[in-house]
Scaffold this motif. Structure first.
Motif, PDB file in Angstrom:
ATOM      1  N   ARG A  14      59.270 -73.561 -25.914  1.00 13.35           N
ATOM      2  CA  ARG A  14      58.481 -73.377 -26.863  1.00 13.35           C
ATOM      3  C   ARG A  14      57.171 -73.237 -26.338  1.00 13.35           C
ATOM      4  O   ARG A  14      56.176 -72.700 -26.475  1.00 13.35           O
ATOM      5  N   GLU A  15      56.806 -73.992 -25.190  1.00 15.09           N
ATOM      6  CA  GLU A  15      55.536 -74.107 -24.348  1.00 15.09           C
ATOM      7  C   GLU A  15      55.282 -72.876 -23.815  1.00 15.09           C
ATOM      8  O   GLU A  15      54.228 -72.170 -23.743  1.00 15.09           O
ATOM      9  N   GLN A  16      56.375 -72.106 -23.073  1.00 12.84           N
ATOM     10  CA  GLN A  16      56.490 -71.046 -22.446  1.00 12.84           C
ATOM     11  C   GLN A  16      56.157 -69.924 -23.357  1.00 12.84           C
ATOM     12  O   GLN A  16      55.503 -69.039 -22.907  1.00 12.84           O
ATOM     13  N   ARG A  17      56.734 -69.990 -24.474  1.00 11.20           N
ATOM     14  CA  ARG A  17      56.402 -68.808 -25.796  1.00 11.20           C
ATOM     15  C   ARG A  17      54.736 -68.840 -25.807  1.00 11.20           C
ATOM     16  O   ARG A  17      54.201 -67.767 -26.037  1.00 11.20           O
ATOM     17  N   LYS A  18      54.196 -70.151 -26.000  1.00 10.04           N
ATOM     18  CA  LYS A  18      52.915 -70.288 -26.597  1.00 10.04           C
ATOM     19  C   LYS A  18      52.091 -69.526 -25.250  1.00 10.04           C
ATOM     20  O   LYS A  18      50.936 -68.914 -25.504  1.00 10.04           O
ATOM     21  N   ALA A  19      52.632 -69.457 -24.112  1.00  6.12           N
ATOM     22  CA  ALA A  19      51.778 -69.112 -22.700  1.00  6.12           C
ATOM     23  C   ALA A  19      52.099 -67.481 -22.808  1.00  6.12           C
ATOM     24  O   ALA A  19      51.533 -67.035 -21.745  1.00  6.12           O
ATOM     25  N   GLY A  20      52.918 -66.995 -23.515  1.00  3.69           N
ATOM     26  CA  GLY A  20      53.158 -65.754 -23.515  1.00  3.69           C
ATOM     27  C   GLY A  20      54.489 -64.925 -23.067  1.00  3.69           C
ATOM     28  O   GLY A  20      54.425 -63.847 -22.923  1.00  3.69           O
ATOM     29  N   SER A  21      55.314 -65.966 -22.739  1.00  2.00           N
ATOM     30  CA  SER A  21      56.626 -65.341 -22.536  1.00  2.00           C
ATOM     31  C   SER A  21      57.331 -64.804 -23.401  1.00  2.00           C
ATOM     32  O   SER A  21      57.318 -65.328 -24.511  1.00  2.00           O
ATOM     33  N   ASP A  22      58.074 -63.793 -23.138  1.00  5.27           N
ATOM     34  CA  ASP A  22      58.734 -62.919 -24.035  1.00  5.27           C
ATOM     35  C   ASP A  22      60.341 -63.286 -23.980  1.00  5.27           C
ATOM     36  O   ASP A  22      60.499 -64.431 -23.364  1.00  5.27           O
TER      37      ASP A  22
END
Length: 92
Positions: A14-22
């Motif tokens: 979830r943190e990585q998604r918020k950082a822009g990960s697809d």
């Protein structure tokens, strides 16, 4: 792999998604981070916990060729498009 480990991984994703990960990056992150504990059941559990992806969608997504779980394979583009509603729409 216990549920605490799965929840920790889900939180990290979830943190990585918020950082822009697809979706592809998130899948690779889970795969590398979980190492030998990563399999189709772990993928389904973690993405369901992290993003609320429905089970039927995750069952289809587990056919991504990058996982190499065997059987029918889907491409990067198919995987990304399949998960887009839950990954892109929630990238707060």
């Amino acid at each position: 792999m216990g549920s605490a480990d799965l929840m920790k991984t889900a939180g990290y994703l979830r943190e990585q998604r918020k950082a822009g990960s697809d979706a592809l990056s998130l899948a690779k992150t889970a795969q590398v981070g979980m190492g030998s504990r990563f399999g189709s059941v772990a993928f389904i559990a973690v993405f369901r916990m992290a993003f609320g992806v429905p089970l039927d969608v995750l069952q289809r997504a587990q056919a991504w060729h990058g996982f190499d779980f065997g059987g029918y394979m889907i491409s990067d583009a198919e995987f990304t498009e399949l998960l887009r509603p839950w990954i892109s729409a929630h990238s707060e």
